[in-house]
Design a protein around this motif. Structure first.
Motif, mmCIF file in Angstrom:
data_model
loop_
_atom_site.group_PDB
_atom_site.id
_atom_site.type_symbol
_atom_site.label_atom_id
_atom_site.label_comp_id
_atom_site.label_asym_id
_atom_site.label_seq_id
_atom_site.Cartn_x
_atom_site.Cartn_y
_atom_site.Cartn_z
ATOM 1 N N GLU A 130 0.832 -1.206 0.000
ATOM 2 C CA GLU A 130 0.000 0.000 0.000
ATOM 3 C C GLU A 130 0.869 1.260 0.000
ATOM 4 O OE1 GLU A 130 -2.840 0.091 3.126
ATOM 5 O OE2 GLU A 130 -4.030 -1.549 2.298
ATOM 6 N N THR A 131 0.279 2.332 -0.522
ATOM 7 C CA THR A 131 0.934 3.642 -0.515
ATOM 8 C C THR A 131 0.215 4.556 0.454
ATOM 9 O OG1 THR A 131 1.642 3.418 -2.818
ATOM 10 C CG2 THR A 131 1.581 5.655 -1.907
ATOM 11 N N ARG B 81 4.851 1.966 0.959
ATOM 12 C CA ARG B 81 5.396 3.053 0.156
ATOM 13 C C ARG B 81 4.867 4.353 0.745
ATOM 14 N NH1 ARG B 81 4.111 -0.550 -4.269
ATOM 15 N NH2 ARG B 81 2.076 0.472 -4.392
ATOM 16 N N ARG C 192 4.408 8.584 0.268
ATOM 17 C CA ARG C 192 4.424 9.803 -0.542
ATOM 18 C C ARG C 192 4.147 10.987 0.378
ATOM 19 N NH1 ARG C 192 0.211 9.579 -5.183
ATOM 20 N NH2 ARG C 192 1.771 8.137 -6.010
ATOM 21 N N LYS D 211 -3.617 10.537 -6.022
ATOM 22 C CA LYS D 211 -3.811 9.534 -7.064
ATOM 23 C C LYS D 211 -2.995 8.277 -6.759
ATOM 24 C CE LYS D 211 -4.096 9.102 -12.081
ATOM 25 N NZ LYS D 211 -3.871 9.785 -13.391
ATOM 26 N N GLY D 212 -3.678 7.143 -6.714
ATOM 27 C CA GLY D 212 -3.010 5.875 -6.458
ATOM 28 C C GLY D 212 -2.666 5.610 -5.015
ATOM 29 N N VAL D 213 -3.204 6.411 -4.111
ATOM 30 C CA VAL D 213 -2.910 6.281 -2.679
ATOM 31 C C VAL D 213 -3.965 5.393 -2.014
ATOM 32 C CG1 VAL D 213 -2.983 7.608 -0.521
ATOM 33 C CG2 VAL D 213 -1.585 8.389 -2.425
ATOM 34 N N ASP D 214 -3.550 4.630 -0.993
ATOM 35 C CA ASP D 214 -4.460 3.736 -0.281
ATOM 36 C C ASP D 214 -4.966 4.317 1.044
ATOM 37 O OD1 ASP D 214 -4.228 1.156 -1.955
ATOM 38 O OD2 ASP D 214 -2.144 1.733 -1.594
ATOM 39 N N HIS E 288 -11.072 10.360 -5.662
ATOM 40 C CA HIS E 288 -10.166 9.213 -5.530
ATOM 41 C C HIS E 288 -10.220 8.715 -4.085
ATOM 42 C CE1 HIS E 288 -8.339 9.877 -9.496
ATOM 43 N NE2 HIS E 288 -8.359 11.161 -9.201
#
Length: 370
Positions: free
Chosen positions: A3-4, A28, A30, A71-74, A113
């Motif tokens: 997961e991010t 991960r 960010r 974007k693309g984050v959990d 998102h």
């Protein structure tokens, strides 16, 4: 699948420690951060972040930057905020804009998102005065301090004029918002706990007490009180204390705070909940200033106690951490004396510009110190 986690304001003091803790757990990471000068210095780069962290430099109020960040984050930890009770009382638009409008921008991006969970950093300041007990043993949940005359005690009193005794404050206490900063932090947590479930996400709010440890911004006069004291002592100046110095606070190490955020991100029981995050022990501000001076090898520097009050401050607020201990298994691990020694060793290797007197003049010029 790994997961991010997005950390807004993640290049700051708490964010850097949390990023390290999350990387150790295999996530991960960010970071979205605007790197404001008051916190990071002029032309600062987030070089203190772990190398494996993805960094987006941008303002939490910038919809494009935030949309890119989510974007693309959990999961999301929302730390981005202006911090400081005193400064919030005159930099009103800035605090409301960053803290509340920034949170609104973040959630508009998350509506597009959605993520699994959002954990927001709130503050003990939302309580105003903490819980108290009368001399007869009765609990007082709504203590207030009236404007004080020179011959009156600093502590809140009961109807007969007897001082109230501070006791640990649980999450069930109703907010009493005594500063613009407190107002904005409460709004941040309510936006999170209202909007997250409305869009299929989980929200959690952590009400942080006085966080300290290595890596705090020593040249920011509106940061945590221990960093402010450390900067003064490091420059051979006495820590400056409002009132009589006997106001009591809970000081919690940043590594314990990072662990609390990890638990809030992962534990199934945390969804929809509010938790106090402290050490479970309280000390007077005067005592802490003395202990820090000793740890820094400057026991000859005694604090300067002003005998004056700052608008927006409260007298006592002590953390009751029973809920987070029981529900999430949180246990503060860092000993306070060891934490002070660690902080002192780190400060000795730093340069700190002492801006405390300048900040105090700003407050006095606006009539916010009496």
């Amino acid at each position: 699948m790994t997961e991010t986690i997005l950390i807004t304001g993640g290049a700051g003091f708490i964010g850097r420690h949390l990023a390290q803790a999350l990387l150790h757990r295999g996530y991960r990471v960010r970071v979205l951060d605007s790197l404001i000068e008051q916190v990071h210095g002029a032309g600062a780069k987030p070089d203190q972040l772990p190398r494996d962290v993805e960094v987006i430099i941008g303002d939490v109020r910038d919809a494009k930057a935030v949309a890119m960040a989510v974007k693309g984050v959990d999961r999301v930890v929302h730390l981005a905020a202006e911090v400081g009770v005193g400064q919030s009382m005159y930099a009103v638009e800035r605090y409301v804009s960053v803290n509340d409008c920034g949170t609104a921008v973040l959630f508009e991006a998350l509506i597009a998102h959605p993520v699994k969970r959002v954990v927001v950093a709130s503050s003990m300041s939302v309580y105003g005065e903490g819980f108290y007990r009368t001399a007869d043993g009765d609990l007082v949940e709504n203590a207030e301090r009236r404007p004080r005359r020179a011959d009156e005690p600093w502590d809140p009193v009961d109807t007969t004029g007897r001082a109230l005794e501070p006791v640990p404050t649980p999450e069930t206490k109703l907010p009493s918002l005594a500063s613009v900063y407190a107002l904005t932090k409460y709004m941040q947590e309510r936006l999170t706990l209202t909007l997250a479930p409305a869009y299929g996400m989980e929200g959690v709010a952590l009400r942080l007490w006085n966080v300290y440890g290595p890596g705090q911004a020593l040249s920011n006069p509106y940061t945590g009180v221990l960093a402010i004291f450390a900067a003064r002592i490091h420059n051979g100046q006495p820590p400056m204390i409002f009132e009589d110095g006997e106001q009591r606070r809970d000081f919690v190490h940043v590594e314990d705070v990072a662990r609390a955020f990890v638990l809030a991100l992962e534990h199934p029981a945390a969804a929809g909940r509010v938790y106090n995050v402290g050490s479970g022990a309280d000390r007077s501000v005067r005592e802490v200033a003395r202990l820090l001076a000793e740890a820094m090898g400057r026991s000859d520097i005694a604090p300067e106690v002003s005998g004056r009050a700052r608008a927006g401050d409260i007298r006592h607020c002590i953390a009751d951490i029973t809920r987070i201990e029981r529900e999430l298994g949180y246990r503060p691990q860092r000993d306070f004396s060891e934490g002070l020694a660690e902080l002192a060793g780190w400060v000795a290797q730093q340069q700190a510009v002492d801006r405390v007197a300048e900040a105090r003049r700003e407050l006095e010029a606006r009539g916010l110190v009496a």
